[in-house]
Design a protein around this motif. Structure first.
Motif, PDB file in Angstrom:
ATOM      1  N   LEU B  14     -73.262  22.306  -4.079  1.00 48.00           N
ATOM      2  CA  LEU B  14     -73.295  20.343  -4.755  1.00 48.00           C
ATOM      3  C   LEU B  14     -73.757  20.594  -5.840  1.00 48.00           C
ATOM      4  O   LEU B  14     -73.439  19.609  -6.072  1.00 48.00           O
ATOM      5  CB  LEU B  14     -74.370  20.162  -3.093  1.00 48.00           C
ATOM      6  CG  LEU B  14     -74.165  19.075  -1.760  1.00 48.00           C
ATOM      7  CD1 LEU B  14     -75.037  18.921  -0.549  1.00 48.00           C
ATOM      8  CD2 LEU B  14     -73.193  18.508  -1.736  1.00 48.00           C
ATOM      9  N   TRP B  18     -71.093  17.722  -6.675  1.00 48.99           N
ATOM     10  CA  TRP B  18     -70.723  16.650  -6.409  1.00 48.99           C
ATOM     11  C   TRP B  18     -72.043  16.070  -7.036  1.00 48.99           C
ATOM     12  O   TRP B  18     -72.988  16.757  -7.686  1.00 48.99           O
ATOM     13  CB  TRP B  18     -71.749  16.667  -4.807  1.00 48.99           C
ATOM     14  CG  TRP B  18     -72.090  15.534  -4.228  1.00 48.99           C
ATOM     15  CD1 TRP B  18     -73.059  14.542  -4.536  1.00 48.99           C
ATOM     16  CD2 TRP B  18     -70.906  14.195  -3.770  1.00 48.99           C
ATOM     17  NE1 TRP B  18     -72.636  13.772  -3.471  1.00 48.99           N
ATOM     18  CE2 TRP B  18     -71.578  13.400  -3.091  1.00 48.99           C
ATOM     19  CE3 TRP B  18     -70.287  14.907  -3.790  1.00 48.99           C
ATOM     20  CZ2 TRP B  18     -71.031  11.887  -2.946  1.00 48.99           C
ATOM     21  CZ3 TRP B  18     -69.124  13.037  -2.828  1.00 48.99           C
ATOM     22  CH2 TRP B  18     -69.710  11.758  -2.505  1.00 48.99           C
ATOM     23  N   ARG B  35     -63.296  17.590  -0.029  1.00 50.80           N
ATOM     24  CA  ARG B  35     -62.961  17.320   0.873  1.00 50.80           C
ATOM     25  C   ARG B  35     -62.680  19.043   1.419  1.00 50.80           C
ATOM     26  O   ARG B  35     -63.438  19.747   2.130  1.00 50.80           O
ATOM     27  CB  ARG B  35     -62.287  16.237   1.902  1.00 50.80           C
ATOM     28  CG  ARG B  35     -63.287  15.429   1.471  1.00 50.80           C
ATOM     29  CD  ARG B  35     -62.795  14.238   2.403  1.00 50.80           C
ATOM     30  NE  ARG B  35     -63.048  12.691   2.908  1.00 50.80           N
ATOM     31  CZ  ARG B  35     -63.776  13.068   3.747  1.00 50.80           C
ATOM     32  NH1 ARG B  35     -64.792  13.380   4.632  1.00 50.80           N
ATOM     33  NH2 ARG B  35     -64.606  10.985   3.676  1.00 50.80           N
ATOM     34  N   VAL B  38     -65.024  21.376   0.584  1.00 50.24           N
ATOM     35  CA  VAL B  38     -66.689  21.538   1.601  1.00 50.24           C
ATOM     36  C   VAL B  38     -65.604  22.389   3.140  1.00 50.24           C
ATOM     37  O   VAL B  38     -66.320  23.060   3.280  1.00 50.24           O
ATOM     38  CB  VAL B  38     -66.381  19.684   2.203  1.00 50.24           C
ATOM     39  CG1 VAL B  38     -67.952  19.497   3.249  1.00 50.24           C
ATOM     40  CG2 VAL B  38     -67.517  18.769   0.821  1.00 50.24           C
ATOM     41  N   PHE B  43     -68.827  24.710   5.364  1.00 45.69           N
ATOM     42  CA  PHE B  43     -69.300  23.092   5.519  1.00 45.69           C
ATOM     43  C   PHE B  43     -68.712  22.772   6.309  1.00 45.69           C
ATOM     44  O   PHE B  43     -69.995  21.499   7.024  1.00 45.69           O
ATOM     45  CB  PHE B  43     -70.122  23.217   4.399  1.00 45.69           C
ATOM     46  CG  PHE B  43     -70.358  23.728   3.131  1.00 45.69           C
ATOM     47  CD1 PHE B  43     -71.735  25.008   3.740  1.00 45.69           C
ATOM     48  CD2 PHE B  43     -70.544  24.085   1.909  1.00 45.69           C
ATOM     49  CE1 PHE B  43     -71.705  25.974   3.372  1.00 45.69           C
ATOM     50  CE2 PHE B  43     -71.183  24.543   1.600  1.00 45.69           C
ATOM     51  CZ  PHE B  43     -71.914  25.600   1.646  1.00 45.69           C
ATOM     52  N   ALA B  44     -68.019  22.293   6.493  1.00 47.53           N
ATOM     53  CA  ALA B  44     -66.973  21.285   7.500  1.00 47.53           C
ATOM     54  C   ALA B  44     -68.069  20.805   8.649  1.00 47.53           C
ATOM     55  O   ALA B  44     -67.830  20.341   9.428  1.00 47.53           O
ATOM     56  CB  ALA B  44     -65.246  20.949   7.243  1.00 47.53           C
ATOM     57  N   PHE B  69     -76.771  17.696   2.844  1.00 45.97           N
ATOM     58  CA  PHE B  69     -75.119  16.754   1.868  1.00 45.97           C
ATOM     59  C   PHE B  69     -75.813  15.229   2.534  1.00 45.97           C
ATOM     60  O   PHE B  69     -75.687  14.663   1.361  1.00 45.97           O
ATOM     61  CB  PHE B  69     -74.056  17.268   3.022  1.00 45.97           C
ATOM     62  CG  PHE B  69     -73.361  18.163   3.154  1.00 45.97           C
ATOM     63  CD1 PHE B  69     -73.617  18.905   2.996  1.00 45.97           C
ATOM     64  CD2 PHE B  69     -71.770  17.504   2.626  1.00 45.97           C
ATOM     65  CE1 PHE B  69     -72.195  20.478   2.368  1.00 45.97           C
ATOM     66  CE2 PHE B  69     -71.210  18.525   2.083  1.00 45.97           C
ATOM     67  CZ  PHE B  69     -71.080  19.782   1.621  1.00 45.97           C
ATOM     68  N   ALA B  77     -69.238  16.778   5.734  1.00 48.38           N
ATOM     69  CA  ALA B  77     -69.929  18.093   6.430  1.00 48.38           C
ATOM     70  C   ALA B  77     -70.615  18.044   7.848  1.00 48.38           C
ATOM     71  O   ALA B  77     -70.065  16.457   7.837  1.00 48.38           O
ATOM     72  CB  ALA B  77     -70.815  19.083   5.886  1.00 48.38           C
TER      73      ALA B  77
END
Lengths: 364, 394
Positions: B14, B18, B35, B38, B43-44, B69, B77
């Motif tokens: 992150l 992010w 996305r 991720v 992590f999704a 997240f 996530a």
């Protein structure tokens, strides 16, 4: 916290075993008909297991438990409609003595409360029964108490008698001797058969100050959490009793639990029961952790659990139909306890207002 | 993998990708790219297998990722819990279909909608009459669906259709993942009581579903549908139904604030109502928190099935208290009366939660039967060949 998760599980298992063996519906019915007004044998059993010292500090000979442990055990107590002075003696009286200022008082009173040898009772409200500080009409002056308190749990059974009384600092806690001059204790005829109450008149009764307003407020919060746990546990048990009946009672050729009218009532009650459990447990952990929203959670639990138990017990009678209109069916015992518990420390309206005030304070 | 190592890995990810302050991907990366990252990091859908974008993590560790997240308001996530389309296809789709759409679903490049209800099959969903017939070119679909949100933009739909008319109603249904952008699919907006057109009617006339897009077994659709419905109700119980469609408006505006600005926070009757409304919401949150904690410890929790029913009471109740706070002003509406308009909208939109995804009454039946173990409803057409039932014969 000095009780580990494993120890707590063991303590709870021993309490549940005791209740299963000696806190049955038959025991409850025997206790409410007894001259003592409670189950003396079960109370001794609680003492023998060391449970009367559950929340007393380890240094004073207790188990050192806090709000979380207390709340869980109270769920079991509520489920069994415990007919013993646990809330009165262990939680309120014990909490006030342990929270008091004087080491001698603690040494003198706590061992008897922790062992269960003494029954403790605390006069907390006046004849209006509002459980607000303003409603305390007993005054302390020059070591003597004057005024009237009512709705005192186990007031007529008490060996250790405490009273909330106004002094210069606010509502403080005083101890009076159970047979003191100027003390008139009148047992009350109560609707709930499982928790005796008394009215107590003080006419210049010699008294000893044992704790101040802060200890009183802190102990009352613990009392509210204990009561919330009791309500959550009792609500769940009468709900389970009702579900059993829905599965087995046959009318129109099928179990009545198959009818949507019953299913919908049951589904709504499940929400109430789960709400109560969540509210009581979260309030306990918020207080144990000293969370900033602890007052929000305690006040929420106070009315949410009261309302949930009241609604569940009342609806359970209706769902059972005629059988629950008989004295021999346990539903009315739960209904009576629910109605008493819902007013024991003040009505739901009071706590709804305080909850909102606490939310305003957290928001601000 | 140890919890602290996992948390460190997520935080490092992150930190790199992010921008927690601006709540968006760091400079140079768009939402789509984020996305994808991720997804690549696993992590999704961390509890899924490595074959399908996951990391084989246990539920409690998967939740740790979600928490990290959520702490910085990052998205993408925890979809193993919330993405009903991806979960349904993972559970019941063919490998060919999974290869075709899972990645797109998990990166939000594929939008989907639900083709369940019909004018003649609302609460009694198993009575659907849309038919799918197998041909050499795939399944050919004929019928009419309703209450479909997002149908205009969706590339795919979960479709419930009848594939056998000679068996009882639950046994002749199949579940499909149907491509929406094709001739034979006609989407018409539905004008709702709120004035919105969030839902659509969908007319299906010769639309085709490839063989690989059958979910589960032919005539085994009812069972697969239950998986998808459970995800939908779970999401609604957490309050997703109250997000106003098509606007970023926060519907959790405090009742306290509203009463204070109306100068009525001191009214003791209103205080009781406001406190009770706020309490119902907080109790539902506490229930969900407890259920999640119990499930993280591996205990099944009945509470998750209560959320949607509880949320109905919360949303209807909030709107009723708001009307009480506004008083006579609640009679007004329109842009010049924004508070009243908002309250009126909520009062009507609350029915989306108390009717959509199974009415409160159907939810109570489900809770009573599946959670409390009470006897099932008697259904007079349960064992009748569907062709002979009143759903068909009238």
């Amino acid at each position: 916290m000095s009780i580990s998760a494993d120890e707590l599980a063991a303590i709870r298992a021993s309490f549940q075993r005791l209740l299963a063996e000696r806190g049955t519906e038959a025991d409850v019915r025997r206790a409410i008909a007894s001259p003592e007004g409670y189950d003396a044998a079960l109370w001794r059993g609680i003492g023998d297991l060391g449970l009367a010292g559950l929340i007393a500090p380890v240094a004073d000979g207790g188990a050192g438990g806090g709000a979380v442990e207390l709340e869980l055990l109270m769920e079991d107590a509520g489920a069994a409609l415990l007919c013993a002075p646990f809330l009165s003696s262990v939680v309120i009286a014990g909490g006030l003595v342990a929270g008091g200022d004087d080491a001698e008082d603690r040494a003198r009173l706590l061992p008897r409360l922790i062992s269960g040898a003494a029954v403790g009772a605390v006069a907390l409200t006046g004849e209006a029964g509002l459980w607000t500080p303003q409603d305390i009409t007993v005054r302390a002056a020059e070591g003597r108490l004057t005024g009237v308190a009512s709705y005192v749990l186990f007031g007529a059974q008490a060996d250790v008698l405490l009273a909330a009384a106004w002094d210069a600092e606010g509502p403080a806690v005083y101890e009076v001797a159970a047979g003191a001059t100027g003390l008139t204790i009148t047992p009350l005829k109560t609707f709930d058969l499982t928790q005796p109450m008394a009215k107590i008149a003080f006419e210049g009764v010699e008294a000893r100050r044992i704790a101040g307003p802060e200890a009183l407020a802190r102990t009352l919060d613990l009392g509210r959490i204990a009561l919330a746990g009791e309500q959550a546990g009792a609500a769940r048990r009468i709900f389970e009793i009702t579900l059993d009946y829905l599965r087995t009672r046959v009318q129109f050729g099928r179990p009545i639990g198959g009818f949507q009218a019953m299913k919908h009532m049951a589904a709504d009650l499940l929400i109430e029961v789960e709400n109560a459990t969540s509210a009581a447990r979260h309030a306990a952990s918020a207080v144990a952790q000293g969370a900033p929203n602890a007052q929000v959670m305690v006040n929420l639990a106070a009315f949410a659990c009261a309302d949930a138990f009241s609604q569940t017990a009342a609806t359970a009678v209706q769902m059972h139909g005629g059988i629950a209109f008989t004295w021999d069916h346990p539903a009315h015992l739960y209904l009576r306890r629910a109605r008493a518990d819902a007013r024991l420390f003040g009505a739901s309206d009071l706590y709804r207002d305080r909850y909102l005030a606490a939310l305003e304070a957290v928001d601000a | 993998m140890r919890d602290e190592d996992l948390i460190a890995e997520v935080r490092a990810f992150l930190n790199t990708h992010w921008d927690a302050k601006k709540k968006r991907p760091k400079a140079g990366g768009g939402a789509k790219e984020f996305r994808h990252r991720v997804l690549e990091a696993g992590f999704a859908v961390p509890s899924w297998t490595a074959e399908w974008f996951g990391r084989n993590l246990a539920a409690d560790q998967a939740r740790l990722i979600e928490r990290e997240f959520a702490a910085v308001a990052a998205y993408g996530a925890g979809q193993d819990k919330t993405n009903l389309f991806a979960n349904t296809i993972l559970a019941a789709g063919t490998d060919a279909l999974k290869r075709e759409v899972l990645q797109g679903l998990l990166t939000s490049e594929i939008d989907s909608c639900l083709l369940y209800s019909e004018p003649g099959a609302g609460s009694d969903l198993a009575a659907v009459r849309t038919r799918a017939d197998r041909t050499a070119d795939g399944w050919v679909v004929q019928g009419q669906k309703v209450w479909t949100s997002g149908a205009r933009t969706a590339q795919y739909a979960l479709l419930l259709a009848r594939t056998d008319w000679d068996v009882p109603k639950h046994q002749g249904l199949s579940f499909f993942y149907m491509p929406m952008k094709q001739p034979g699919v006609d989407v018409r907006p539905l004008h709702q009581i709120t004035g919105d057109s969030h839902f659509n009617e969908v007319f299906l006339d010769g639309a085709v579903v490839p063989e690989a897009n059958l979910l589960g077994n032919e005539n085994g659709g009812w069972k697969v549908l239950q998986t998808a419905l459970a995800y939908e109700r779970l999401v609604m119980g957490e309050g997703a139904g109250e997000r106003r469609q098509g606007s970023g408006k926060d519907n959790r505006k405090s009742l306290i604030q509203m009463a204070r600005s109306a100068g009525r926070l001191g009214d003791p009757v209103l205080r009781q109502k406001i406190a009770q409304a706020l309490a119902y919401r907080q109790l539902n949150d506490l229930n969900l928190a407890r259920a999640k904690a119990e499930m993280a410890q591996g205990t099944a929790s009945p509470i998750m099935s209560l959320g949607k029913l509880a949320m109905s009471r919360i949303l209807h109740g909030d709107a009723a208290v708001m009307a009480d706070i506004l008083g006579a002003a609640s009679l007004l509406d329109g842009e010049e009366n924004p508070e009243s308009a908002d309250m009126n909208y909520r009062a009507l939109n609350a029915y989306m939660t108390s009717i959509g995804g199974g009415t409160d009454q159907i939810q109570r039946n489900i809770i009573a039967e599946r959670v409390l173990g009470l006897p099932r409803e008697i259904e007079v057409d349960r064992d009748l060949p569907f062709r002979d039932s009143r759903a068909v014969k009238g």
